[in-house]
Design a protein around this motif. Structure first.
Motif, short mmCIF file in Angstrom:
data_model
loop_
_atom_site.label_atom_id
_atom_site.label_comp_id
_atom_site.label_asym_id
_atom_site.label_seq_id
_atom_site.Cartn_x
_atom_site.Cartn_y
_atom_site.Cartn_z
N THR A 1 0.84 -1.21 0.00
CA THR A 1 0.00 0.00 0.00
C THR A 1 0.87 1.25 0.00
N LYS A 2 2.10 1.11 0.42
CA LYS A 2 3.01 2.26 0.37
C LYS A 2 4.47 1.81 0.46
N ILE A 3 5.32 2.63 -0.13
CA ILE A 3 6.77 2.46 -0.02
C ILE A 3 7.27 3.66 0.77
N ILE A 4 7.79 3.38 1.96
CA ILE A 4 8.18 4.43 2.90
C ILE A 4 9.70 4.60 2.82
N GLY A 5 10.16 5.83 2.76
CA GLY A 5 11.59 6.10 2.72
C GLY A 5 12.04 6.84 3.96
N ALA A 6 13.28 6.58 4.36
CA ALA A 6 13.88 7.27 5.49
C ALA A 6 14.98 8.19 4.96
N PRO A 7 14.82 9.49 5.10
CA PRO A 7 15.85 10.42 4.61
C PRO A 7 17.02 10.50 5.58
N ASN B 1 19.33 24.12 1.02
CA ASN B 1 19.00 24.09 2.44
C ASN B 1 20.11 23.39 3.20
N ASP B 2 20.20 23.69 4.47
CA ASP B 2 21.06 22.89 5.33
C ASP B 2 20.47 21.49 5.38
N VAL B 3 21.32 20.48 5.47
CA VAL B 3 20.82 19.12 5.63
C VAL B 3 20.63 18.86 7.11
N ARG B 4 19.42 18.53 7.49
CA ARG B 4 19.14 18.24 8.90
C ARG B 4 18.99 16.74 9.07
N THR B 5 18.25 16.32 10.05
CA THR B 5 18.22 14.89 10.38
C THR B 5 16.82 14.32 10.18
N ILE B 6 16.71 13.02 10.32
CA ILE B 6 15.43 12.33 10.13
C ILE B 6 14.38 12.84 11.12
#
Ligand code: MN
Length: 288
Positions: free
Chosen positions: A78-84, A104-109
């Motif tokens: 039903t979905k494909i979830i990604g973790a940045p 942008n600055d890269v921040r965290t998950i």
């Protein structure tokens, strides 16, 4: 058990260098009528089907693994979830590379949360990756994928591995640029899953797995999943606090450092210890 979907919707069990064809067991699943239940009916029924699959194994026809066309082991998530940005060293390389980090600055998950990729982007290794355009940078992201086994909500990290059906190698292919992640990570073929599903009983701890990726035989990415910022249990807790997870839902757990571009003609190989190795050919779009 290593379950594969091969040669256009046949169900197989991978045994060393052969595949036992147990499609007859999949045919025991009930035929469905509208409206379909959410989730993948094979994954939802796996605990019940497994003894039947094991009983079929000795008499199932065998084929050489090298001659099987491997599709995504999950047909209907039903979905494909990604973790940045879920590995510290990938955060550092993204901060240093203006093509990864646009404006942008890269921040965290914790800051970004999770993202979704279109289900229509999902393929197995046989389909290969087709780049949708030639004038952009297209990166490989090799990742550990978790496949959810049953419907669940508000799962505590302490119990999270109980809702897992199994694990696979994933490519979270990405167009670099300014657009939203869901747009850049959802072209057709940009979610590769495989080469098969390894059931959770074979992976005692998903937080100790070696992961590597090569392009044309040259090392690009190499890590161990112990370096994940949010490990698998915490990702399941985080995702299930936001949405109901269904059988067959896929969580791509994030990519380590070493992401980089691919072009038509490249071959990506991505492997995880205890799971296997994906081999994916990259091509350009044939406009018709
Ligand atoms: Mn990713």
């Amino acid at each position: 058990m290593r379950l594969c979907r091969f040669n256009h919707n046949r169900l197989g069990v991978v045994l060393d260098d052969s595949v036992a064809d147990v499609t007859s067991v999949a045919h025991m699943l009930p035929s469905l009528r509208w409206p379909l239940p959410p989730g993948d009916v094979l994954i939802a029924s796996l605990d019940r089907l497994r003894p039947l699959i094991e009983r079929e194994l000795s008499s199932a026809p065998r084929r050489a693994l090298s001659e099987c066309r491997l599709d995504s082991p999950v047909a209907n998530p039903t979905k494909i979830i990604g973790a940045p940005v879920n590995y510290q060293k990938h955060i550092e390389e993204a901060r240093a590379d203006r093509e990864i980090n646009v404006g942008n600055d890269v921040r965290t998950i914790d800051y970004y949360g999770l993202f979704l990729k279109a289900n229509s982007s999902l393929v197995g290794q046989a389909a290969g990756v087709t780049l949708p355009c030639a004038d952009r940078r297209h990166d490989h992201e090799g990742e550990l994928a978790v496949v959810i086994g049953r419907e669940c909500r508000h799962v505590a990290a302490a119990n999270a591995l109980d809702v897992v059906a199994g694990y696979a190698v994933a490519l979270d292919m990405t167009v670099r640029g300014s657009e939203d992640r869901s747009f850049r990570k959802s072209p057709d073929t940009y979610s590769v899953l495989g080469p098969w599903l390894v059931t959770r009983d074979e992976i005692a701890d998903p937080g100790t797995l070696d992961l590597w990726l090569q392009v044309n035989g040259a090392d690009r990415q190499r890590t161990n999943t112990r370096h994940l910022i949010y490990g698998v249990p915490r990702l399941i807790e985080y995702a299930s606090a936001q949405y109901t997870l269904y059988p067959g839902d896929i969580i791509m757990t994030g990519t380590p450092e070493g992401v980089g571009p691919v072009v038509p003609g490249d071959v990506i190989e991505a492997g995880i210890g205890g799971i296997g190795t994906l081999r994916v050919e990259v091509s350009g779009q044939n406009k018709r």
